[in-house]
Design a protein around this motif. Structure first.
Motif, PDB file in Angstrom:
ATOM      1  N   GLU A   1       0.831  -1.202   0.000  1.00 19.13           N
ATOM      2  CA  GLU A   1       0.000   0.000   0.000  1.00 19.13           C
ATOM      3  C   GLU A   1       0.871   1.260   0.000  1.00 19.13           C
ATOM      4  N   GLN A   2       1.951   1.243   0.775  1.00 17.99           N
ATOM      5  CA  GLN A   2       2.830   2.412   0.820  1.00 17.99           C
ATOM      6  C   GLN A   2       3.524   2.632  -0.517  1.00 17.99           C
ATOM      7  N   VAL A   3       3.966   1.550  -1.151  1.00 14.14           N
ATOM      8  CA  VAL A   3       4.607   1.677  -2.462  1.00 14.14           C
ATOM      9  C   VAL A   3       3.625   2.278  -3.469  1.00 14.14           C
ATOM     10  N   GLU A   4       2.380   1.864  -3.387  1.00 14.17           N
ATOM     11  CA  GLU A   4       1.355   2.434  -4.276  1.00 14.17           C
ATOM     12  C   GLU A   4       1.110   3.908  -3.961  1.00 14.17           C
ATOM     13  N   GLU A   5       1.166   4.273  -2.676  1.00 11.42           N
ATOM     14  CA  GLU A   5       1.005   5.681  -2.302  1.00 11.42           C
ATOM     15  C   GLU A   5       2.138   6.542  -2.852  1.00 11.42           C
ATOM     16  N   THR A   6       3.312   5.936  -3.028  1.00  7.30           N
ATOM     17  CA  THR A   6       4.468   6.666  -3.547  1.00  7.30           C
ATOM     18  C   THR A   6       4.174   7.299  -4.897  1.00  7.30           C
ATOM     19  N   LEU A   7       3.329   6.670  -5.693  1.00  5.99           N
ATOM     20  CA  LEU A   7       2.982   7.225  -7.001  1.00  5.99           C
ATOM     21  C   LEU A   7       2.290   8.567  -6.850  1.00  5.99           C
ATOM     22  N   GLY A   8       1.564   8.753  -5.752  1.00  6.20           N
ATOM     23  CA  GLY A   8       0.891  10.022  -5.502  1.00  6.20           C
ATOM     24  C   GLY A   8       1.840  11.144  -5.167  1.00  6.20           C
ATOM     25  N   TYR A   9       3.102  10.816  -4.925  1.00  6.26           N
ATOM     26  CA  TYR A   9       4.112  11.845  -4.639  1.00  6.26           C
ATOM     27  C   TYR A   9       4.759  12.373  -5.915  1.00  6.26           C
ATOM     28  N   GLY A  10       4.321  11.844  -7.065  1.00  3.40           N
ATOM     29  CA  GLY A  10       4.849  12.331  -8.331  1.00  3.40           C
ATOM     30  C   GLY A  10       5.818  11.399  -9.022  1.00  3.40           C
ATOM     31  N   PHE A  11       5.920  10.155  -8.541  1.00  2.00           N
ATOM     32  CA  PHE A  11       6.830   9.203  -9.164  1.00  2.00           C
ATOM     33  C   PHE A  11       6.086   8.349 -10.183  1.00  2.00           C
ATOM     34  N   GLY A  12       6.764   8.053 -11.302  1.00  2.72           N
ATOM     35  CA  GLY A  12       6.135   7.234 -12.329  1.00  2.72           C
ATOM     36  C   GLY A  12       6.096   5.769 -11.962  1.00  2.72           C
TER      37      GLY A  12
ATOM     38  N   TYR B   1       8.215  -5.460  -3.895  1.00  2.00           N
ATOM     39  CA  TYR B   1       6.961  -4.725  -4.027  1.00  2.00           C
ATOM     40  C   TYR B   1       7.146  -3.699  -5.153  1.00  2.00           C
ATOM     41  N   SER B   2       6.110  -3.451  -5.911  1.00  2.00           N
ATOM     42  CA  SER B   2       6.234  -2.493  -7.006  1.00  2.00           C
ATOM     43  C   SER B   2       4.890  -1.859  -7.326  1.00  2.00           C
ATOM     44  N   ALA B   3       4.977  -0.709  -7.981  1.00  2.00           N
ATOM     45  CA  ALA B   3       3.769  -0.001  -8.412  1.00  2.00           C
ATOM     46  C   ALA B   3       4.137   0.959  -9.533  1.00  2.00           C
ATOM     47  N   GLY B   4       3.156   1.299 -10.345  1.00  3.24           N
ATOM     48  CA  GLY B   4       3.384   2.275 -11.397  1.00  3.24           C
ATOM     49  C   GLY B   4       3.876   1.654 -12.682  1.00  3.24           C
ATOM     50  N   PHE B   5       4.723   2.408 -13.379  1.00  7.83           N
ATOM     51  CA  PHE B   5       5.145   2.009 -14.715  1.00  7.83           C
ATOM     52  C   PHE B   5       6.651   1.885 -14.850  1.00  7.83           C
ATOM     53  N   LYS B   6       7.046   0.860 -15.581  1.00 12.18           N
ATOM     54  CA  LYS B   6       8.433   0.727 -16.022  1.00 12.18           C
ATOM     55  C   LYS B   6       8.689   1.729 -17.143  1.00 12.18           C
ATOM     56  N   ASP B   7       7.689   1.911 -17.992  1.00 16.86           N
ATOM     57  CA  ASP B   7       7.727   2.847 -19.112  1.00 16.86           C
ATOM     58  C   ASP B   7       6.387   3.570 -19.146  1.00 16.86           C
ATOM     59  N   SER B   8       6.357   4.788 -18.596  1.00 12.63           N
ATOM     60  CA  SER B   8       5.094   5.534 -18.483  1.00 12.63           C
ATOM     61  C   SER B   8       4.530   5.932 -19.836  1.00 12.63           C
ATOM     62  N   TYR B   9       5.402   6.252 -20.787  1.00 14.28           N
ATOM     63  CA  TYR B   9       4.928   6.718 -22.087  1.00 14.28           C
ATOM     64  C   TYR B   9       4.163   5.640 -22.848  1.00 14.28           C
ATOM     65  N   ASN B  10       4.591   4.386 -22.647  1.00 19.63           N
ATOM     66  CA  ASN B  10       3.963   3.284 -23.369  1.00 19.63           C
ATOM     67  C   ASN B  10       3.101   2.408 -22.464  1.00 19.63           C
ATOM     68  N   ASN B  11       2.816   2.910 -21.244  1.00 19.58           N
ATOM     69  CA  ASN B  11       1.955   2.206 -20.284  1.00 19.58           C
ATOM     70  C   ASN B  11       2.416   0.776 -19.996  1.00 19.58           C
ATOM     71  N   VAL B  12       3.738   0.600 -19.884  1.00 20.96           N
ATOM     72  CA  VAL B  12       4.300  -0.707 -19.536  1.00 20.96           C
ATOM     73  C   VAL B  12       4.384  -0.793 -18.015  1.00 20.96           C
ATOM     74  N   PRO B  13       3.668  -1.724 -17.390  1.00 23.38           N
ATOM     75  CA  PRO B  13       3.682  -1.822 -15.921  1.00 23.38           C
ATOM     76  C   PRO B  13       5.087  -2.065 -15.385  1.00 23.38           C
ATOM     77  N   VAL B  14       5.328  -1.594 -14.188  1.00 19.22           N
ATOM     78  CA  VAL B  14       6.644  -1.756 -13.582  1.00 19.22           C
ATOM     79  C   VAL B  14       6.968  -3.238 -13.414  1.00 19.22           C
ATOM     80  N   ASP B  15       8.206  -3.575 -13.686  1.00 22.56           N
ATOM     81  CA  ASP B  15       8.720  -4.930 -13.495  1.00 22.56           C
ATOM     82  C   ASP B  15       9.637  -4.895 -12.277  1.00 22.56           C
ATOM     83  N   PRO B  16       9.283  -5.588 -11.187  1.00 21.26           N
ATOM     84  CA  PRO B  16      10.113  -5.532  -9.981  1.00 21.26           C
ATOM     85  C   PRO B  16      11.523  -6.057 -10.195  1.00 21.26           C
TER      86      PRO B  16
END
Length: 341
Positions: free
Chosen positions: A42-53, A69-84
């Protein structure tokens, strides 16, 4: 093209410094005051709200299976989910590996901590002030007074493409202080240390790190440069206000969060050291580090009170001046959750 990228980032940094002087960092206050989540995820997911991709956290707590644990995008421009398990530019965390390599060479009597820069690099006498008084020990500890080449305006205006070019940025400059009389974090120290390792062993310094550190620890996802990896395996890096993906910039070592975590555990419990090495290392350098290059922020620490290694990667940097603070707050909240549980 690379020069233009770095110049734009430098301008944004300057703007951010001015802006930060006039605004109260309420976002930091707000972030601190938020209720602590129940789980690390949950905290890692909250990190995205701080402005991190995107964000990756690795936790190795004694008595428990290591977890990613992971959240967000590995590649934000192409909507590639983060790979831990994505490769990440670890920036100055790499200094820990260099310091261990120096330690091993000292233990083998191939280097001496009290021998001077002038002895190892006589060609630098007259180009670096106090070269005849700066010892290897002082360079490892950032107490040499050698100016930091990345602080020089020309580094951003016309980035050097070689070690010699980087050194020329600080040649003939006055020392920050007399050797041993102060502390200034200087990347020039570690640029010279890497050159010294290569000179001593007769081949590239990173190959020595691989042979003496990575291979014994079975770390197969740690690399010396971007040229050694598949670019698709690298997490993207972003600088707010600049549109391009910065992952194509070669900025030193790359590793997965898990590889960094395994290394840090072995560093702190001493299992990577041979007889006599840990005493040497403890006398010259630290057991934790952070890293920051445009687009990438990383924190690697061991927490003795809970016997836990925690690694955090975030792939966005920001000219606002508070981006680094927010990454530290998120990291501290992860550690608080560990302690609470």
């Amino acid at each position: 093209m690379r020069n233009k990228k770095l110049l734009v980032i430098r301008i944004l940094l300057a703007i951010g410094t001015v802006v930060s002087l006039y605004f109260v960092p309420w976002i930091l206050v707000w972030t601190w005051l938020q209720p602590l989540p129940n789980t690390i995820q949950e905290q890692v997911e909250e990190t995205l709200g701080y402005g991190f991709g995107g964000a990756i956290v690795y936790v190795d707590k004694a008595g428990e299976e290591p977890a990613l644990y992971s959240a967000g995008f590995k590649d934000s421009y192409n909507n590639v989910p983060v790979d831990p398990n994505a490769l990440f530019k670890i920036a100055s965390i790499s200094k820990l590996y260099v310091a261990v390599a120096i330690t091993k060479l000292v233990n083998e009597n191939r280097l001496n901590l009290d021998t001077t820069l002038a002895y190892y690099f006589p060609e630098l006498v007259g180009r670096i002030e106090y070269a005849d008084r700066i010892t290897l020990r002082l360079m490892v500890q950032h107490r040499s007074g050698i100016p930091n080449f990345t602080d020089q305006p020309r580094f951003w205006e016309d980035p050097p493409s070689s070690t010699q070019g980087a050194l020329e940025l600080v040649f003939d400059l006055p020392g920050e202080f007399e050797p041993g009389e102060g502390y200034v974090y200087s990347n020039t120290n570690y640029l010279l240390l890497k050159e010294l390792i290569s000179k001593t062993i007769g081949y590239n310094y990173f190959q020595y790190i691989k042979e003496e550190i990575l291979t014994p620890l079975k770390l197969t996802n740690t690399f010396g440069s971007l040229s050694e990896v598949n670019l698709d395996d690298v997490m993207s890096g972003y600088y707010v206000g600049y549109e391009s993906d910065l992952k194509t910039e070669d900025q030193g070592m790359l590793a997965t969060a898990q590889d960094v975590g395994i290394f840090l555990r072995a560093l702190n419990d001493g299992s990577m050291f041979k007889k006599g090495e840990q005493e040497i290392y403890s006398s010259i350098y630290v057991y934790e580090h952070t890293g920051l290059v445009p687009g990438y922020q990383s924190i690697a620490k061991y927490h003795k009170d809970i016997d836990a290694v925690v690694i955090q990667f975030t792939n966005t940097t920001n000219f606002s001046g508070y981006n680094w603070n927010l990454s530290e707050i998120s990291y501290s909240r992860v550690v608080k959750i560990l302690r609470k549980n």
